[in-house]
Design an enzyme around this catalytic site. Structure first.
Site, PDB file in Angstrom:
ATOM      1  CE1 TYR A  53      -3.214  -2.830   0.092  1.00  0.00           C
ATOM      2  CE2 TYR A  53      -3.614  -2.399   2.418  1.00  0.00           C
ATOM      3  CZ  TYR A  53      -3.887  -3.119   1.272  1.00  0.00           C
ATOM      4  OH  TYR A  53      -4.829  -4.111   1.299  1.00  0.00           O
ATOM      5  CB  SER A 236     -13.959  -4.172  -1.062  1.00  0.00           C
ATOM      6  OG  SER A 236     -12.640  -3.810  -1.374  1.00  0.00           O
ATOM      7  CG  LEU A 238     -18.726   0.650   2.373  1.00  0.00           C
ATOM      8  CD1 LEU A 238     -18.269   2.077   2.689  1.00  0.00           C
ATOM      9  CD2 LEU A 238     -20.181   0.459   2.798  1.00  0.00           C
ATOM     10  N   GLY A 241     -17.189   1.786  -2.393  1.00  0.00           N
ATOM     11  CA  GLY A 241     -18.032   2.990  -2.322  1.00  0.00           C
ATOM     12  C   GLY A 241     -19.348   2.856  -3.066  1.00  0.00           C
ATOM     13  CB  THR A 244     -21.654   5.139  -0.097  1.00  0.00           C
ATOM     14  OG1 THR A 244     -21.296   5.668  -1.393  1.00  0.00           O
ATOM     15  CG2 THR A 244     -20.475   4.400   0.503  1.00  0.00           C
ATOM     16  CE  LYS A 246     -18.137   8.591  -3.170  1.00  0.00           C
ATOM     17  NZ  LYS A 246     -16.980   8.527  -2.258  1.00  0.00           N
TER      18      LYS A 246
HETATM   19  N1  LIG Z   1      -6.473  -8.191   0.894  1.00  0.00           N
HETATM   20  C1  LIG Z   1      -6.763  -7.523  -0.198  1.00  0.00           C
HETATM   21  O1  LIG Z   1      -6.469  -7.950  -1.322  1.00  0.00           O
HETATM   22  C2  LIG Z   1      -7.472  -6.208  -0.061  1.00  0.00           C
HETATM   23  C3  LIG Z   1      -8.044  -5.601  -1.180  1.00  0.00           C
HETATM   24  C4  LIG Z   1      -8.714  -4.389  -0.997  1.00  0.00           C
HETATM   25  C5  LIG Z   1      -8.800  -3.820   0.259  1.00  0.00           C
HETATM   26  N2  LIG Z   1      -8.202  -4.425   1.332  1.00  0.00           N
HETATM   27  C6  LIG Z   1      -8.278  -3.812   2.694  1.00  0.00           C
HETATM   28  O2  LIG Z   1      -9.606  -3.408   2.958  1.00  0.00           O
HETATM   29  C7  LIG Z   1      -9.643  -2.004   3.222  1.00  0.00           C
HETATM   30  C8  LIG Z   1     -10.944  -1.449   2.729  1.00  0.00           C
HETATM   31  O3  LIG Z   1     -11.088  -1.681   1.331  1.00  0.00           O
HETATM   32  P1  LIG Z   1     -11.918  -0.655   0.449  1.00  0.00           P
HETATM   33  O4  LIG Z   1     -11.328   0.704   0.606  1.00  0.00           O
HETATM   34  O5  LIG Z   1     -12.020  -1.231  -0.908  1.00  0.00           O
HETATM   35  O6  LIG Z   1     -13.331  -0.690   1.221  1.00  0.00           O
HETATM   36  P2  LIG Z   1     -14.761  -0.135   0.908  1.00  0.00           P
HETATM   37  O7  LIG Z   1     -15.344   0.139   2.248  1.00  0.00           O
HETATM   38  O8  LIG Z   1     -15.510  -1.023  -0.002  1.00  0.00           O
HETATM   39  O9  LIG Z   1     -14.538   1.247   0.112  1.00  0.00           O
HETATM   40  C9  LIG Z   1     -14.009   2.360   0.766  1.00  0.00           C
HETATM   41  C10 LIG Z   1     -14.079   3.585  -0.140  1.00  0.00           C
HETATM   42  O10 LIG Z   1     -15.441   3.956  -0.376  1.00  0.00           O
HETATM   43  C11 LIG Z   1     -15.593   5.384  -0.235  1.00  0.00           C
HETATM   44  N3  LIG Z   1     -16.391   5.594   0.984  1.00  0.00           N
HETATM   45  C12 LIG Z   1     -16.232   4.973   2.188  1.00  0.00           C
HETATM   46  N4  LIG Z   1     -17.168   5.353   3.054  1.00  0.00           N
HETATM   47  C13 LIG Z   1     -17.941   6.227   2.419  1.00  0.00           C
HETATM   48  C14 LIG Z   1     -19.091   6.955   2.820  1.00  0.00           C
HETATM   49  N5  LIG Z   1     -19.610   6.830   4.039  1.00  0.00           N
HETATM   50  N6  LIG Z   1     -19.673   7.786   1.910  1.00  0.00           N
HETATM   51  C15 LIG Z   1     -19.174   7.909   0.658  1.00  0.00           C
HETATM   52  N7  LIG Z   1     -18.071   7.235   0.224  1.00  0.00           N
HETATM   53  C16 LIG Z   1     -17.462   6.393   1.094  1.00  0.00           C
HETATM   54  C17 LIG Z   1     -14.177   5.943  -0.114  1.00  0.00           C
HETATM   55  O11 LIG Z   1     -13.630   6.132  -1.412  1.00  0.00           O
HETATM   56  P3  LIG Z   1     -13.697   7.532  -2.205  1.00  0.00           P
HETATM   57  O12 LIG Z   1     -13.879   8.650  -1.224  1.00  0.00           O
HETATM   58  O13 LIG Z   1     -12.409   7.588  -2.947  1.00  0.00           O
HETATM   59  O14 LIG Z   1     -14.846   7.403  -3.153  1.00  0.00           O
HETATM   60  C18 LIG Z   1     -13.435   4.792   0.522  1.00  0.00           C
HETATM   61  O15 LIG Z   1     -12.043   4.803   0.294  1.00  0.00           O
HETATM   62  C19 LIG Z   1      -8.370  -1.459   2.581  1.00  0.00           C
HETATM   63  O16 LIG Z   1      -7.934  -0.238   3.126  1.00  0.00           O
HETATM   64  C20 LIG Z   1      -7.406  -2.573   2.858  1.00  0.00           C
HETATM   65  O17 LIG Z   1      -6.940  -2.469   4.197  1.00  0.00           O
HETATM   66  C21 LIG Z   1      -7.567  -5.611   1.184  1.00  0.00           C
END
Ligand SMILES: NC(=O)c1ccc[n+]([C@@H]2O[C@H](COP(=O)([O-])OP(=O)(O)OC[C@H]3O[C@@H](n4cnc5c(N)ncnc54)[C@H](OP(=O)(O)O)[C@@H]3O)[C@@H](O)[C@H]2O)c1
Length: 347
Positions: A53, A236, A238, A241, A244, A246
């Site tokens: 990351y 992930s 959400l 996102g 949400t 959005k």
């Molecule tokens: N092991 C793996 O291969 C793997 C893969 C992916 C992720 N992960 C882990 O999982 C974590 C979360 O993944 P993810 O970021 O994909 O999760 P997610 O919860 O599906 O998406 C999060 C994104 O959605 C948007 N968001 C979040 N809350 C919001 C709200 N209340 N209102 C509007 N937009 C909102 C933001 O992006 P914007 O503001 O940019 O739109 C945020 O970065 C990562 O940080 C990582 O630690 C692991």
């Protein structure tokens, strides 16, 4: 906020884990630190990161900076003992991490030293293999998944030497527990079997994608979680996102992930939008915030230990953490069931 044990270990983690993969690209160091402070103030004690990351986008220039941001928070606050810290060794394919080589004992030993240094800590509580050497049906490879080219003995030998190496790192105090990510039921079973036969460390968690729109885990892996006490850490929740609301009616907020990564790494196709709308309609019908519904759904699944959320602002983080106070009732779950029956796997 509830706390649950990581697998059979005595480590207790909050049911919401703070994801970090936007710190170093979409978010600055100060914003990352503010997110950690806010999350800890609201009951979170679990942070997930990776040597790879930040993401969105990943690059040679920024790789490792998310761990550095967590490390500078640890150094400046002295609060290392207030967090359960998870990181990952990258799988093959990224030239800027040890020339993109497969996971091996040699790679793990080099990676762990790099992570410990960037994180400014002596130990990582949960050390995970980011994705398997042999390939995976995760990352949208499910439509053409073909395991017949995998070499069985090579895979089993690799698991054996990996567990042996991780066991030595546990003994050395550099890691406490181990986990897998983007793994399958067969793969996880082999890790468990070989660990039991050789007194190697036992996997405590599986970090796979899981959400209302990505429910592969509900079948064989759910069964494995139940019988083996290996909990899911859904990532992930959400769908980056989408859940949400959005992006409803074609909206594309400036700076949002869909504007940076237009296909959301293969998740976007024409079929997803009716599914997104159907889940948003369920939330609206019950007067619930859609993001909170999506996260609460994950947390109520019996096999989930802690859902890994992501946020790019404190406002988003506040919305998402409040999901810990939401209990979806039978009527909401029944409506979700009907959407799932109609649209089982949209990507
Ligand atoms: N092991 C793996 O291969 C793997 C893969 C992916 C992720 N992960 C882990 O999982 C974590 C979360 O993944 P993810 O970021 O994909 O999760 P997610 O919860 O599906 O998406 C999060 C994104 O959605 C948007 N968001 C979040 N809350 C919001 C709200 N209340 N209102 C509007 N937009 C909102 C933001 O992006 P914007 O503001 O940019 O739109 C945020 O970065 C990562 O940080 C990582 O630690 C692991």
């Amino acid at each position: 906020m509830q706390y649950r044990n990581l697998g059979k270990s005595d480590i207790r983690v909050s049911e919401i884990c703070l994801g970090s993969m936007t710190w170093g690209t979409q978010n600055s160091e100060a914003e990352g630190h503010a997110q950690i402070d806010y999350a800890l103030d609201h009951g979170v004690n679990f942070i997930d990161t990776a040597e790879l990351y930040p993401s969105n986008p990943m690059s040679a220039e920024t790789v490792g900076s998310t761990e550095e941001i967590i490390g500078s928070w640890i150094k400046s606050t002295g609060r290392r003992d207030d967090i359960i810290l998870a990181s990952k060794v990258a799988g093959e394919g990224h030239d800027y991490i040890q020339h993109g080589v497969d996971i091996s004992p040699q790679k793990i030993r080099a990676s762990i030293e790099g992570s410990l240094k960037r994180l400014q800590t002596d130990t990582i509580d949960l050390y995970q293999l980011h994705w398997p050497n042999r390939g995976t049906y995760h990352f949208r490879q499910n439509w053409r998944f073909d395991p017949t080219q995998q070499n069985t003995q090579q895979t089993l030998d690799h698991i054996h030497e990996t567990l042996e190496c991780l066991g030595e790192l546990v003994t050395a105090g550099k890691i406490r527990e181990i986990g897998l990510s983007n793994e399958t039921c067969w793969g996880t079973s082999q890790f468990l079997r070989i660990a039991a036969a050789n007194a190697f460390p036992r996997v405590v968690s599986l970090q796979n994608e899981y959400s209302l729109m990505c429910r592969n885990y509900d079948l064989d892996l759910a069964e494995l979680s139940h019988h083996e006490q290996v909990g899911l850490l859904p990532y992930s929740p959400l769908v980056c996102g989408l859940l949400t609301g959005k992006y409803k009616d074609g909206a594309r907020p400036a700076g949002s992930r869909l504007t940076i990564t237009p296909d959301l790494f293969g998740r976007v196709n024409d079929a997803i939008w009716p599914v997104v709308d159907a889940y948003l309609a369920v939330a609206q019908r019950h007067g619930i915030d859609p993001a909170q519904m999506a996260i609460a759904f994950c947390n109520q699944r019996p096999f989930v230990t802690s859902s890994i959320i992501g946020a790019t602002s404190l406002r988003q983080l506040a919305v998402n953490l409040a999901a810990a106070d939401l209990e979806l009732d039978d009527e909401v779950l029944e409506d979700i069931y009907f959407v799932y029956r109609r649209y089982p796997i949209p990507f």
